[in-house]
Design an enzyme around this catalytic site. Sequence first.
Site, PDB file in Angstrom:
ATOM      1  N   ASP A 195      -8.310  -9.266   5.876  1.00 43.73           N
ATOM      2  CA  ASP A 195      -6.859  -9.469   5.788  1.00 43.73           C
ATOM      3  C   ASP A 195      -6.246  -9.619   7.176  1.00 43.73           C
ATOM      4  O   ASP A 195      -5.301  -8.922   7.530  1.00 43.73           O
ATOM      5  CB  ASP A 195      -6.219  -8.306   5.019  1.00 43.73           C
ATOM      6  CG  ASP A 195      -4.839  -8.669   4.463  1.00 43.73           C
ATOM      7  OD1 ASP A 195      -4.499  -9.873   4.436  1.00 43.73           O
ATOM      8  OD2 ASP A 195      -4.089  -7.761   4.073  1.00 43.73           O
ATOM      9  N   PHE A 213       0.812  -1.210   0.000  1.00 45.15           N
ATOM     10  CA  PHE A 213       0.000   0.000   0.000  1.00 45.15           C
ATOM     11  C   PHE A 213       0.845   1.259   0.000  1.00 45.15           C
ATOM     12  O   PHE A 213       0.393   2.323  -0.380  1.00 45.15           O
ATOM     13  CB  PHE A 213      -0.891   0.014   1.240  1.00 45.15           C
ATOM     14  CG  PHE A 213      -0.113  -0.108   2.523  1.00 45.15           C
ATOM     15  CD1 PHE A 213       0.439   1.020   3.107  1.00 45.15           C
ATOM     16  CD2 PHE A 213       0.085  -1.349   3.121  1.00 45.15           C
ATOM     17  CE1 PHE A 213       1.173   0.909   4.280  1.00 45.15           C
ATOM     18  CE2 PHE A 213       0.822  -1.457   4.278  1.00 45.15           C
ATOM     19  CZ  PHE A 213       1.371  -0.326   4.863  1.00 45.15           C
ATOM     20  N   GLY A 214       2.090   1.168   0.513  1.00 49.16           N
ATOM     21  CA  GLY A 214       2.908   2.362   0.657  1.00 49.16           C
ATOM     22  C   GLY A 214       3.800   2.238   1.882  1.00 49.16           C
ATOM     23  O   GLY A 214       4.234   1.142   2.220  1.00 49.16           O
TER      24      GLY A 214
END
Length: 813
Positions: free
Chosen positions: A616, A503-504
């Site tokens: 998740d 995601f980053g």
Amino acid sequence: MASTVLLLIMAVAIHGGSDWSFASDTISANSPISGDRTVVSRGGKFELGFFSPAGGGGSNYYVGIWYKKVVSQRTPVWVANRAAPVADPASSRLAVAADGNLVLTNEAGKLVWSSNVSSASGSTAAALAVILDTGNLVLRREISGEVLWQSVEHPTDTWLPGVRLGMNKITGEITGEVQALVSWKNAGDPAPGMFTLGIDPNGSSQYFTKWNRTVTFWSSGEWKDGVFAGVPEMISHDKYDFEFVSDANANYFTYSLQDPTVISRLVLDVSGQVRQIMWAPSADEWMIIWTEPHRLCDVYAVCGAFGVCNGRSEPYCSCPAGFRPSSAGDWELGDHSHGCRRNNPPRCDGGGVNSSSVHGDGNGGDAFLPAPGVSLPRNSSSSPASSARDCELACLRSCNCTAYSYDSRCSLWYGGLLNLEDTGGAIDDLLYLRVSDMDVPSSKGRNRTVAFASTAAVASILALSIIVFVAAASEGGNLVAFKYGDVRRATKNFSEKIGGGSFGSVYKGTLPGGGVAIAVKKLEGRLCVGEKQFRNEVRTIGVIQHVNLVRLRGFSSRGGDRLLVYDHMPNGSLDKVLFGGSPALSWRARFQIALGAARGLLYLHEGCRDCIIHCDIKPENILLDKDLVPKVADFGLAKLLARDFSRVLTTVRGTIGYLAPEWISGVPITVKADVYSYGMVLLEIVSGRRNARCWPATEQDPSLSGYFPLVAARKVSRGEALDGLPDERLRGDADLRELERACRVACWCVQDDEVRRPTMEQVAQALEGVVALDVPPVPTSLQALGEGSAFLMGARTSAYIGDFSRYHLQDSS
Ligand SMILES: *[C@@H]1O[C@H](CO)[C@@H](O)[C@H](O)[C@H]1NC(C)=O
Ligand SMILES: *[C@@H]1O[C@H](CO)[C@@H](O)[C@H](O)[C@H]1NC(C)=O
Ligand SMILES: *[C@@H]1O[C@H](CO)[C@@H](O)[C@H](O)[C@H]1NC(C)=O
Ligand SMILES: *[C@@H]1O[C@H](CO)[C@@H](O)[C@H](O)[C@H]1NC(C)=O
Ligand SMILES: *[C@@H]1O[C@H](CO)[C@@H](O)[C@H](O)[C@H]1NC(C)=O
Ligand SMILES: *[C@@H]1O[C@H](CO)[C@@H](O)[C@H](O)[C@H]1NC(C)=O
Ligand SMILES: *[C@@H]1O[C@H](CO)[C@@H](O)[C@H](O)[C@H]1NC(C)=O
Ligand SMILES: *[C@@H]1O[C@H](CO)[C@@H](O)[C@H](O)[C@H]1NC(C)=O
Ligand SMILES: CC(=O)N[C@H]1CO[C@H](CO)[C@@H](O)[C@@H]1O
């Protein structure tokens, strides 16, 4: 005088009140629809009038029928003039014409749409059109009630309950006419699109979805024992009753809802998927219940020529390096049929190939860019070329050769390539696409990076949606919309990176004033993915608070940068402490973490207004505060499930090794998918190792070798002593009763059949010892996974495993 009035009233009564021109559900010669005027069905379910589709630019108007009760998103279920918009509704009219037809005239008085039935004329023009609570617009003779025309016999992209979708074997005008749903062209344009859904014209009981009216890419299978052979998940939808009718006149299906208050529809989406969609009033959102084909990438030509489909994330269509969408506007609105084209047209210097031009050194020739991870299209031609270089030259020599791949033999492709799919994994044979050498990065620069191109249009749409969204978010809740500059200063220019993933990155910072430590998540990646996760996270967690859920303080966005600001968790994520920490976590701490995480999940599933599936759960997403209190984190993939529904279908999310089997089979997902992942994490908490790591055989206890979840499940099911299972670094220092509870809970959680898995409430109670669990059976899927050694390697790299091979997921850590 008075008696005349009375007579008039009586005349109204005799003709039936609803047929009178004042009735609000009726269109007649004297009461046309124009401007803002609408008609509403008697029970208030459907409304008909002029509308302009969201995303359509606001200048085209259509006459349509939509749900009166779905206020937040006007959702048309039928459109009259789908291919012939009018510009000014105030001067356009939908009325019953002199010949008895229902007609739409535009601002110039020109006829743009008509019910077009020849039998309407004849007797005097006494016809009326009435909108019914079924969503049907019926044109009938005023006196006899004879139905002249009805909208349900001319569906657009939506199949409503109670409506017949099939084939007339004999009709007045046409024999063997198939009623087909035809997708919209794109989200803002109801004109007929590329996809159609209709019953088999040959008379069997199956439906086909076709591309461009010719290529059949999906079939429902024949109707047998109450389900379509190709749609087994229908069985789990007891809310719907389908019925097949085949007689001398017609072949059709119709369906009904057991609960008539539910708002549900079947739609042939712009993407080419058939979707069953329900309205969730509490979430104020449409929920997708099932889709066919399951995988968007199985829709024929779903991303057009040279478009690459990616079934794992959004947006699902992208253009390979060197290419851009042929029609950026349509592309953004979900119409990918035009595919991608090269940024610069290839020169096609053909036969006189100068070797220098092949390398893309700017001499003005054509060159090739690899498309990593993209599967090879079918239908290649082979060439006798015996080296990669010769293969490249062979392709260059032919002007219409568009791609090659070389792996001991040379394959060439001609023309537009359809059905390219990004598998997310390494593909043995790399596909090389022909581009102009102007698109090949200079060889002096860094290695050629082959990022998928995104378009400028995305950025502007994104910017707009952020503004709207931020405005909405700051109204509700106690979230802070931080100034970007403040967050940058608080993190000292994003200098202290403490984590990261697909995601980053995550940076540490300190809020000015109180000195509160914060963690700032900076979302990166492809624009739309990041945007979606950002909105998802703020929406999901911004409104909930629980001691075992990570607290979102606020957010910030500037341009394409999106930041999420959380409380900082000094002890990091569970995986670091559990798998790498020294000294090893005590049993007591582990058990408390297991219990806390269970309570956090329980709150997500049952505590807040709408049920949230995290999707998740894994050690990386369980953070620990200074006292090791666990906080469930990372809601970027979470799925909001309205209270009204227990299941929802989504694209595959999550991480291999923690994914419940139902993710793979494509059936809808319930909160029990989280229960499965939690069970896997619980086993890791017990063992102190990744489940996916192969345990070596030990001399003391050979039965402990192999796939840990299987080893544990076997021991639990046989009632064997469990003292060999916990992390050996604990040196046997574990509470045996708690160990027994934890192992039983975990083994129930990872059962194949979600129905057998406990709820998170039962999990928490069983861990606390409030309720006792029976001895669980060994789940069959564990046996299969335990025997496939590929799985054990799968967790870290992209994986190709048995059934998993259709989804090449990558571990985000
Ligand atoms: C009406 O139907 C006829 C044939 O049945 C067709 O030729 C004509 O274009 C239609 N008119 C409209 C306005 O749809
Ligand atoms: C319909 O039947 C004809 C002849 O029997 C056959 O050629 C055709 O392929 C069939 N079409 C479909 C869609 O099955
Ligand atoms: C769709 O089919 C028509 C003719 O049936 C053809 O002219 C057109 O090129 C096709 N569209 C595409 C995108 O292949
Ligand atoms: C190939 O390059 C040579 C010299 O660089 C040039 O004279 C020749 O015209 C080129 N041939 C073609 C077909 O471009
Ligand atoms: C393969 O190519 C041939 C012509 O080259 C064409 O007729 C056929 O339809 C193609 N098949 C597919 C699956 O695209
Ligand atoms: C390539 O184009 C030429 C004409 O430009 C044509 O004769 C040939 O059949 C085409 N080849 C393929 C495989 O389409
Ligand atoms: C560039 O590519 C070469 C070989 O293709 C590879 O060995 C090297 O590691 C790459 N360098 C970078 C910075 O990726
Ligand atoms: C932060 O980074 C920007 C650009 O990377 C730089 O211009 C600025 O001087 C930096 N500020 C500080 C305080 O380091
Ligand atoms: C196991 C572990 O890392 N515990 C640490 C959690 O954080 C507190 C405060 O920062 C430390 O004192 C612990 O050692």
